[in-house]
Design a protein around this motif. Structure first.
Motif, PDB file in Angstrom:
ATOM      1  N   SER A   1      -2.929  -7.599  -2.407  1.00 22.89           N
ATOM      2  CA  SER A   1      -1.495  -7.891  -2.433  1.00 22.89           C
ATOM      3  C   SER A   1      -1.060  -8.755  -1.257  1.00 22.89           C
ATOM      4  O   SER A   1      -0.091  -8.452  -0.581  1.00 22.89           O
TER       5      SER A   1
ATOM      6  N   TRP B   1       0.816  -1.206   0.000  1.00 23.40           N
ATOM      7  CA  TRP B   1       0.000   0.000   0.000  1.00 23.40           C
ATOM      8  C   TRP B   1       0.844   1.248   0.000  1.00 23.40           C
ATOM      9  O   TRP B   1       0.362   2.346  -0.128  1.00 23.40           O
TER      10      TRP B   1
ATOM     11  N   LEU C   1       7.958 -14.122   1.232  1.00 25.09           N
ATOM     12  CA  LEU C   1       7.778 -12.779   1.794  1.00 25.09           C
ATOM     13  C   LEU C   1       9.116 -12.051   1.891  1.00 25.09           C
ATOM     14  O   LEU C   1       9.204 -10.858   1.596  1.00 25.09           O
TER      15      LEU C   1
ATOM     16  N   LYS D   1      -3.967  -8.059   8.993  1.00 22.10           N
ATOM     17  CA  LYS D   1      -5.424  -7.870   9.122  1.00 22.10           C
ATOM     18  C   LYS D   1      -5.886  -6.630   8.352  1.00 22.10           C
ATOM     19  O   LYS D   1      -6.910  -6.647   7.685  1.00 22.10           O
ATOM     20  N   GLU D   2      -5.089  -5.572   8.466  1.00 24.11           N
ATOM     21  CA  GLU D   2      -5.495  -4.355   7.747  1.00 24.11           C
ATOM     22  C   GLU D   2      -5.383  -4.559   6.232  1.00 24.11           C
ATOM     23  O   GLU D   2      -6.209  -4.064   5.457  1.00 24.11           O
TER      24      GLU D   2
HETATM   25  N1  LIG Z   1       0.648 -11.583   3.325  1.00 20.80           N
HETATM   26  C1  LIG Z   1       1.266 -10.400   3.266  1.00 20.80           C
HETATM   27  N2  LIG Z   1       1.837  -9.980   2.135  1.00 20.80           N
HETATM   28  C2  LIG Z   1       2.493  -8.802   2.070  1.00 20.80           C
HETATM   29  N3  LIG Z   1       2.617  -7.959   3.085  1.00 20.80           N
HETATM   30  C3  LIG Z   1       2.052  -8.311   4.238  1.00 20.80           C
HETATM   31  C4  LIG Z   1       1.333  -9.532   4.392  1.00 20.80           C
HETATM   32  N4  LIG Z   1       0.860  -9.602   5.650  1.00 20.80           N
HETATM   33  C5  LIG Z   1       1.258  -8.467   6.263  1.00 20.80           C
HETATM   34  N5  LIG Z   1       1.960  -7.690   5.421  1.00 20.80           N
HETATM   35  C6  LIG Z   1       2.611  -6.411   5.740  1.00 20.80           C
HETATM   36  O1  LIG Z   1       2.938  -6.462   7.126  1.00 20.80           O
HETATM   37  C7  LIG Z   1       2.663  -5.225   7.760  1.00 20.80           C
HETATM   38  C8  LIG Z   1       1.640  -5.424   8.862  1.00 20.80           C
HETATM   39  O2  LIG Z   1       0.378  -5.719   8.270  1.00 20.80           O
HETATM   40  P1  LIG Z   1      -0.989  -5.151   8.882  1.00 20.80           P
HETATM   41  O3  LIG Z   1      -0.825  -3.746   9.351  1.00 20.80           O
HETATM   42  O4  LIG Z   1      -2.072  -5.435   7.905  1.00 20.80           O
HETATM   43  O5  LIG Z   1      -1.076  -6.107  10.146  1.00 20.80           O
HETATM   44  P2  LIG Z   1      -2.153  -6.156  11.299  1.00 20.80           P
HETATM   45  O6  LIG Z   1      -2.551  -7.576  11.441  1.00 20.80           O
HETATM   46  O7  LIG Z   1      -3.220  -5.158  11.024  1.00 20.80           O
HETATM   47  O8  LIG Z   1      -1.281  -5.727  12.545  1.00 20.80           O
HETATM   48  P3  LIG Z   1      -1.759  -5.072  13.971  1.00 20.80           P
HETATM   49  O9  LIG Z   1      -2.564  -6.110  14.683  1.00 20.80           O
HETATM   50  O10 LIG Z   1      -0.463  -4.820  14.685  1.00 20.80           O
HETATM   51  O11 LIG Z   1      -2.520  -3.842  13.642  1.00 20.80           O
HETATM   52  C9  LIG Z   1       2.204  -4.292   6.659  1.00 20.80           C
HETATM   53  O12 LIG Z   1       3.329  -3.609   6.167  1.00 20.80           O
HETATM   54  C10 LIG Z   1       1.654  -5.220   5.600  1.00 20.80           C
HETATM   55  O13 LIG Z   1       1.712  -4.658   4.331  1.00 20.80           O
END
Ligand SMILES: Nc1ncnc2c1ncn2[C@@H]1O[C@H](COP(=O)(O)OP(=O)(O)OP(=O)(O)O)[C@@H](O)[C@H]1O
Ligand SMILES: [Mg+2]
Length: 494
Positions: free
Chosen positions: A145, A124, A334, A181-182
């Protein structure tokens, strides 16, 4: 989109809209006092200040300087341009000519991002080059993605697509911190509102843990004039701003219990009221909630309402932890993805093509409590440290804050000055210490056989620490070394 959080001191919905173009979360305040509270509570990357808003703008600039390091950008008009130098002196960072000056705001956001290294990373954020499709869990990379090819991530993706294609509302996404998750929430939004057809529907994110109960309530629902001291105007809440798009409630378990009841009402009735208001307002937004806590345990601890849980839990999307055996095979993919897409060292971009086998093994051995976010950080750190065209094991530093006997203290978290052999010795010593010298467990921890462990212990002359024994005994000496008290061996210096 580049910044994490913006606080806008403005009464205009257009300014909220403007801020959302460059910032993931936007909080608007009606009064200087409210803005100060929001700034203190949310630690923003940017503060937007509407020139027309207050005759006390200078006072605000001085006050904000005391509570936050975030740059303050003043929104004025061409007529106010003469004041720029004055406002700069008062502490303003930059100036927009009106609420439509998006191109300048984007420039400013990029500048702030570069200076503070704040970035919405990964797919993003700013991607330096086009990412090959083979990274993504399925062939629709442009929308979703999510990198990975494990069965676990494919299942998550399948559920994401199913939920997005349905009219399921609300949606619950659960997984440990940093699992994506986001990313999944944004995927649902994008699948429901494909940019080509429907670019206008907003994705509004709010971190429920970032604000106090009162602030969160007025952020979510808005308030009417006179609802509380200082509310001298109506305020539009995030739920209303999300319109037909998505409201993403990050860390839903952190919503105070009273507010949970109000949220339940929104989910059941699809209507809500502003704080102090009597009019029911229709909500058409998809509400996506995420949690990294076990909500059932939160219910048992009386911190989360059971009825809200069941209302949310229609078709939950779960994301497995990266350290679980079900996702281990995503780690190399990854790692390579972050290597190819990271913008951390533009001068090395495209020059470091891969990781050595040992470096990959190091990554696969680790249990990743911070999940994908932690892996991304480790890879970015490795890019910084690496001086060759391949990431080697020496550049893989899992925890840079952990004191390490071989680190050069003078570089304060910078390049380490130890060799592979020393790093290996250190790891083996730690594994043995952690397992209380149970060699079978230590070997399992290290991912080597017992025989290899015995050989390495001998090779590196690692001995069990007793209260009196030095950690690195000198090689056997027939006579005491000079200066050695009572004939005890002197510790070998590394
Ligand atoms: N499967 C994936 N492929 C690519 N990037 C990922 C993937 N999973 C997570 N990321 C990257 O890892 C980082 C954390 O992801 P995200 O913020 O969505 O996590 P989260 O589960 O919301 O975390 P939190 O609970 O701490 O808020 C981001 O930079 C995201 O782009
Ligand atoms: Mg999150």
């Amino acid at each position: 989109m580049s910044l994490r959080r913006t606080v806008a001191l403005s009464r205009q919905a257009e300014i909220h809209e403007l801020a959302r173009q460059v910032s993931r979360e936007v909080f608007t305040a009606d009064t200087i006092a409210e803005a100060s509270d929001l700034i203190e509570a949310s630690n923003p990357d940017l503060i937007l200040l509407d020139r027309r808003f207050s005759p006390h703008i200078e006072q605000f600039l001085l006050a904000a300087d005391k509570i936050s390091d975030a740059p303050i950008v003043v929104i004025g008009s061409d007529e106010d341009a003469g004041e720029i130098a004055f406002l700069e002196k008062m502490g303003a960072y930059d100036y927009l000519r009106g609420k439509n000056d998006l191109s300048r705001l984007k420039e400013i956001a990029e500048r702030i991002e570069k200076q503070s290294n704040v970035r919405a990373s990964g797919p993003w954020g700013n991607t330096p080059q086009k990412t090959p499709d083979y990274f993504f869990a399925e062939d629709f990379a442009a929308q979703v993605s999510l990198v990975g090819h494990s069965d676990a991530i494919k299942h998550t993706l399948k559920m994401t697509r199913l939920v997005a294609a349905s009219r399921c509302n609300p949606v619950l996404i659960v997984g440990e911190t940093g699992t994506g998750k986001e990313l999944a929430a944004r995927a649902i939004h994008l699948l429901r509102h494909p940019p080509a057809q429907d670019s206008k529907e907003p994705f509004v994110a709010v971190n429920c843990a970032a604000l106090t109960a009162n602030l969160l309530e007025s952020e979510l629902f808005g308030h009417v004039r006179g609802a509380f001291t200082g509310a001298d105007r109506d305020k539009t809440g995030l739920l209303e701003l999300a319109a037909n798009g998505t409201l993403f409630l990050d860390e839903i378990s952190e919503i105070p219990i009273d507010l949970q009841a109000k949220l339940l009402r929104v989910l059941q009735e699809q209507t809500f009221r502003k704080v102090g208001g009597i009019k029911d307002i229709q909500s058409n937004a998809t509400i996506i909630a995420s949690s990294n806590r076990n909500l059932k345990k939160e219910i048992d601890a009386h911190r989360f309402r059971q009825d809200l849980y069941y209302r949310l839990n229609i078709s939950p999307i779960t994301i497995a932890p990266l350290g679980s055996p079900r996702r281990k095979q995503d780690i190399p993919l990854l790692a390579e993805y972050f290597l190819k897409t990271s913008a951390i060292c533009p001068e090395k971009s495209g020059k470091i093509a891969s990781l050595t086998k040992l470096a990959l093994e190091e990554l696969e051995k680790y249990h990743w409590p911070g999940n994908v976010r932690e892996l991304r950080n480790v890879i970015e750190r490795a890019i910084l440290y690496e001086t060759t065209d391949k990431i080697g094991v020496n550049s893989i530093v899992i925890d840079p804050t952990e004191p390490c006997e071989f680190c050069d203290g003078s570089t304060a978290g910078g390049i380490r000055n130890y060799s592979l052999a020393k790093a290996e010795r250190e790891l083996i010593s730690r594994a043995l210490q952690e397992t209380g010298w149970q060699k079978t467990r230590a070997a399992a921890l290290l991912g080597i056989t017992r025989a290899t462990l015995y050989a390495k212990v001998k090779q590196y002359n690692i001995v069990e620490k007793t209260p009196h024994a030095p950690e690195h005994p000198a090689p056997q000496a027939s006579s005491p070394a000079p200066g050695a008290p009572n004939g005890q061996p002197v510790a070998a210096a590394y």
